[in-house]
Each structure stands twice: as C-alpha cells, then as structure tokens.
Design an enzyme around this catalytic site. Sequence first.
Site, short mmCIF file in Angstrom:
data_model
loop_
_atom_site.label_atom_id
_atom_site.label_comp_id
_atom_site.label_asym_id
_atom_site.label_seq_id
_atom_site.Cartn_x
_atom_site.Cartn_y
_atom_site.Cartn_z
CD GLU A 5 12.53 -0.32 8.21
OE1 GLU A 5 12.01 -1.31 7.67
OE2 GLU A 5 13.43 0.36 7.72
N GLY B 56 3.14 3.52 13.34
CA GLY B 56 3.90 2.29 13.63
C GLY B 56 3.31 1.58 14.85
CD GLU C 79 9.82 12.44 11.73
OE1 GLU C 79 8.73 11.93 12.03
OE2 GLU C 79 10.69 11.86 11.05
CE LYS D 17 -1.91 2.76 2.86
NZ LYS D 17 -1.73 4.00 2.08
N GLY E 21 6.96 4.72 8.23
CA GLY E 21 6.11 5.90 8.38
C GLY E 21 6.30 6.50 9.75
CB SER E 22 4.28 8.87 11.67
OG SER E 22 3.05 8.20 11.66
CB THR E 23 6.69 7.26 16.13
OG1 THR E 23 8.05 7.34 15.68
CG2 THR E 23 6.65 6.55 17.46
P1 NAD Z 1 2.32 8.11 8.09
O1 NAD Z 1 2.65 7.27 9.26
O2 NAD Z 1 1.26 9.11 8.23
O3 NAD Z 1 1.90 7.19 6.85
C1 NAD Z 1 2.70 6.12 6.43
C2 NAD Z 1 1.81 5.09 5.78
O4 NAD Z 1 0.90 4.60 6.75
C3 NAD Z 1 0.97 5.63 4.63
O5 NAD Z 1 0.91 4.66 3.61
C4 NAD Z 1 -0.38 5.84 5.26
O6 NAD Z 1 -1.46 5.75 4.36
C5 NAD Z 1 -0.43 4.71 6.26
N1 NAD Z 1 -1.34 4.98 7.38
C6 NAD Z 1 -1.67 6.19 7.89
N2 NAD Z 1 -2.59 6.04 8.88
C7 NAD Z 1 -2.82 4.72 9.01
C8 NAD Z 1 -3.66 3.95 9.85
N3 NAD Z 1 -4.44 4.49 10.78
N4 NAD Z 1 -3.64 2.61 9.71
C9 NAD Z 1 -2.86 2.02 8.77
N5 NAD Z 1 -2.07 2.71 7.92
C10 NAD Z 1 -2.03 4.04 8.05
O7 NAD Z 1 3.69 8.76 7.64
P2 NAD Z 1 3.96 9.73 6.39
O8 NAD Z 1 3.48 11.07 6.76
O9 NAD Z 1 3.49 9.11 5.14
O10 NAD Z 1 5.57 9.71 6.32
C11 NAD Z 1 6.36 10.44 7.15
C12 NAD Z 1 6.87 9.62 8.30
O11 NAD Z 1 7.58 8.48 7.80
C13 NAD Z 1 7.87 10.36 9.13
O12 NAD Z 1 7.60 10.15 10.50
C14 NAD Z 1 9.20 9.75 8.75
O13 NAD Z 1 10.20 9.84 9.72
C15 NAD Z 1 8.82 8.34 8.49
N6 NAD Z 1 9.81 7.65 7.67
C16 NAD Z 1 10.62 6.71 8.29
C17 NAD Z 1 11.61 6.06 7.56
C18 NAD Z 1 12.49 5.02 8.22
O14 NAD Z 1 13.13 4.25 7.51
N7 NAD Z 1 12.57 4.96 9.55
C19 NAD Z 1 11.78 6.35 6.20
C20 NAD Z 1 10.95 7.31 5.59
C21 NAD Z 1 9.96 7.94 6.35
#
Ligand code: NAD
Length: 501
Positions: free
Chosen positions: A267, A249, A400, A191, A244-246
């Site tokens: 991650e 996660g 962040e 996704k 994605g975000s903590t």
């Molecule tokens: P996000 O957590 O909002 O979204 C990431 C993914 O999760 C998206 O595909 C989103 O649709 C999905 N998502 C959102 N809400 C959800 C829910 N309730 N249930 C299931 N899935 C859901 O993050 P973002 O804004 O897309 O990306 C930025 C974040 O990603 C930052 O915190 C950044 O640090 C992190 N990031 C981490 C790494 C790493 O390797 N550690 C790499 C790149 C980005």
Amino acid sequence: MAENTLQDWQSRAAALHFRNQAFMGGKFVDSASGKTFDSINPATEEVLTKVAECDSEDINRAVAAARKAFEAGSWSRAAPGERKAVLLKLAELIRANLEEMALLDSLDMGKLVQDAVTVDAPGSAHFFQWYAEAIDKLYDEVAPTDPNNLALVQRVPVGVVGAVVPWNFPLDMATWKSAAALAVGNSVVLKPAEQSPLSALRLAELASEAGLPDGVFNVVPGFGHTAGKALGLHMDVDCLAFTGSTEIGKKFMQYSGESNLKQVWPETGGKSPNLIFADCEDLDTAADMASFGIFFNQGEVCSANSRLYVERSVKDTMLEKLKARADATQPGNPLNPESKMGAIVNETQTQGIMHFVDEGKKSATLITGGERIYLEGKGCFVQPTIFADLEQSNPLARDEIFGPVLSVIAFDTEAEAIEMANDSIYGLAASLWTDNLSRACRVAEELNVGTVSVNTVDALSAQTPFGGMKQSGFGRDLSLHSLEKYTALKTTWIKYKPNRS
Ligand code: NAD
C-alpha cells in the site's frame, strides 16, 4: 479525559517512560548487537530516547518466536471467541492509555497531540475492537460439488506475517496491519518506521497485558535497509504487509521473488486529486475540506488531496477562500491544543518539502506560505503553502511531496478535469464536489482510484477497504476484505463413501 492544556500535556510528557527495547517472545530485549538509534522529537530536535537498533539477527529471533507461537497453536488454533476476548481487552487498554499513546506519536513524529488523542489513538482502539467483534461472525464455505462429497473451503491463517509501516500514522498503521492479521490467528513481526517506533512498542506491551500469548506479536525497531530488508527476504515469513513509498513497495516485491515467494501486499504512495465543479453550491465547505484534505497531519497523508482541480469560473473565489484557511492553519507546538498544524517528521523530510517549494516558486504562482519556520529557533515546521498557475507537468502536480503543499489548476470541462485527475502514476484516492448527482456518479466512475469521496475528502471507515490502484499498490487495509490478505484458502474433500475416482 483530563483537561487538555499545554501545561497538562507537557507534564504528562515529562512523566513518560519510553519503551525502547525490541519486543519479542513476550518480553523487551536489547538488539543482538547492542546498538541503538536516537528517537528525535522533530518539534524540539531533542533526543527522546535511544531505541534498540534491530538488524537481521534480531529479525531471525523475532520470526523464530513468531513461528514457535504459531505452531504451538494457543493463538492460531484458539476459538475465534477467545481471540475476540483478548483483542477486545486490548482495545480497552488502548482507551485506558489514550493520552500516553497519543503523546508517544506526537513527540515521536510531530503530529498535533490534539489530533492524536481524538483521531489516531481512539482509531486504534476502534479498529482492534472492530476486528475482534467481526472474527466470531465469519463462516467458511461448503462447495456445491457432486453428491458423495463434502468439499470444505476454509480460510486459514497464513502463519507468520511481517508488517512494515511508515511514520505518518505510527499507531494506526501498526494497528491496521496487526489487528486484522492477529484476529484471524497469525503471528506478527512488526517493523515500525525508524522515525516513530515508540507507540508500537507500547502497543506490544499492552497486547501482552491483554493476554496475547508470548511470541504472537513482536516489534522490531530498526532501519529499512537492514531490519526491513531482512524481514522482506526472510525464508520463514509467509506474508509481508507493507505501507510506505512506492519505491520501497517495489523492493518488497523483489525481496519476495528472491526469497520464498511470500505474499506481498503493498500500500504505497499517492497524489490524490480533488475536483471542484462550479455547480457545487457550498464552496465554503468545499474550501474547508480541501484545506483539511491537504493540511491535516502536515500534509503527511498518503491520500492527501494535494492536487486541486477547480472549474475556471470559481477559481479566483476558491483561491481566496483557500488562502484564508491556509493562513489560519499555521504550525505551532504540537503539544499546544491551540496549534493548528504540527511539525514535519524530521529534517530530511523538511528539506525535501522545501526543495519542492523553492523549485515551485520559479515555475508557479505562490498564493501563500512557502517558508520553513522555527519555534524558538528550533524544529521542523513548514507553512501551509498554495501554488497556482502551474502546468500539469510541473513536479508540484506530479510528485508526492508528503507535506503541506497544495497545487491548484483550473479546468474548463468535465472531460478535462477527469483527464488531469487520472494523469498520474498513482491511484489511491480522489474527491469531487458537485451538486449534480448525475455528474457525481459519472465522474466517480471515471476516476481510476481506490476510493472516491463525493462532497467530502478522504472518507474512510473500518467497514470499507482502503488502498489504491496503479502504483499506489494493490493491498487493502480495513474492512473484512483486509482479512483476505492474512488468510489462505484451503480446500478439504471428504468422500461419504470412499471410491477410486
Ligand atoms: P518508506 O517507504 O521510506 O518507509 C516505509 C517503511 O519501509 C519504513 O518502516 C522503512 O523503514 C521501511 N523501509 C525503507 N527502506 C527499506 C528497504 N530498503 N527495505 C525494506 N524496508 C525499507 O516510506 P515513509 O517515508 O516511511 O512513508 C511515507 C510513504 O508512505 C509515502 O509514500 C506515503 O504515501 C506512504 N503511505 C501510504 C499509505 C497507504 O495506505 N497507501 C499510508 C500511509 C503512508
């Protein structure tokens, strides 16, 4: 590669054909509900295309296709050499379509096309190639048990891998998950982020063209709280790899507990410190890289060096150098190869960044930047921004921001620098600059992060694991270690002479 002028990129963009349906079972299909969502170019605010909006019914369809393919065995039980050949072909196809792949990410989420075509798209091809080349060189184990036994310890594919990824490096995040998961024989349901689904859809098509059997790689565009959640809660997904975000996660860990105890590999976020000691002789390079470390990709990098700790005796010199570099990194049209920084992914993210900046102006000294800007009256652009004279407790230094905002804090001793660097809920990465080898080793050892870069920033390669500690999560992408996430250990005991014990 053809010449990269703004006009060239614009005419290539005008000729693009967007793949905007979901990809499952080897073909493009509409979402079951028929719903779509807009894919918007944040540099121009124009709608690029309408993309299939998948929800739980589509996730069911994609997971069923993935499971069927896995059980059929044409990929999961194929000889490693066969999987290698297909993934090498995919790497070749990505290279053959480099400009298109780069453009898709640039248009979708605002990054500089020049970066996408030199970093992201070649990176994707490289990582597919790397895992392809690795996969027929890995051996399993025979355990040193008592005589009369052959105890095999094998790594077997886990089955159906769900991958949920963010928008900051759309193609590369999709690749980091799927290249490793596919190489060991899994089926994948990916996704992409709702802000940037286009390159993943094209990647799926190229994978099919490379010879990946139908159903092995599926892409379901959609929103997090619907499609992402359905994947996280699915009873027939064996492993969920998340970047994605903590906050999200943590949700995936809950989804697992509420469903089938699938493995979850988060991650997540970061707030990476960069420590510059006065005994670093080449402060110009340190300033160049500190600037790159926070302004590359508009600061939308999980490991961005957003906290700069500088020894007090060189603080003013560094601030001057950093200001000069920030002022030379103004945002512009992402398709113009002359632009130094691209657009922020969308309006929400831009407003979030500007909230930090506006609050920061009340609690810290603004060294440069601090404004949102528009190109021809449109778009999501934020100036590279530097703050100084702030407390460690300031949100600028703790949260962040995920944008081009750098906080500079002075320190007096090595111990103080280490303490402030470690004073974070995150532990993804850190950098440090010194010409003193003992100090480099000493400080690197003390930093509680997944990757320390000494006299550079944000070092990474296919050969080294990438991931964090603390609330940056514990999943690791890249390197052979990433394969541990996508395989289960299986032990088989064979008795030479059957006995009762
Ligand atoms: P996000 O957590 O909002 O979204 C990431 C993914 O999760 C998206 O595909 C989103 O649709 C999905 N998502 C959102 N809400 C959800 C829910 N309730 N249930 C299931 N899935 C859901 O993050 P973002 O804004 O897309 O990306 C930025 C974040 O990603 C930052 O915190 C950044 O640090 C992190 N990031 C981490 C790494 C790493 O390797 N550690 C790499 C790149 C980005």
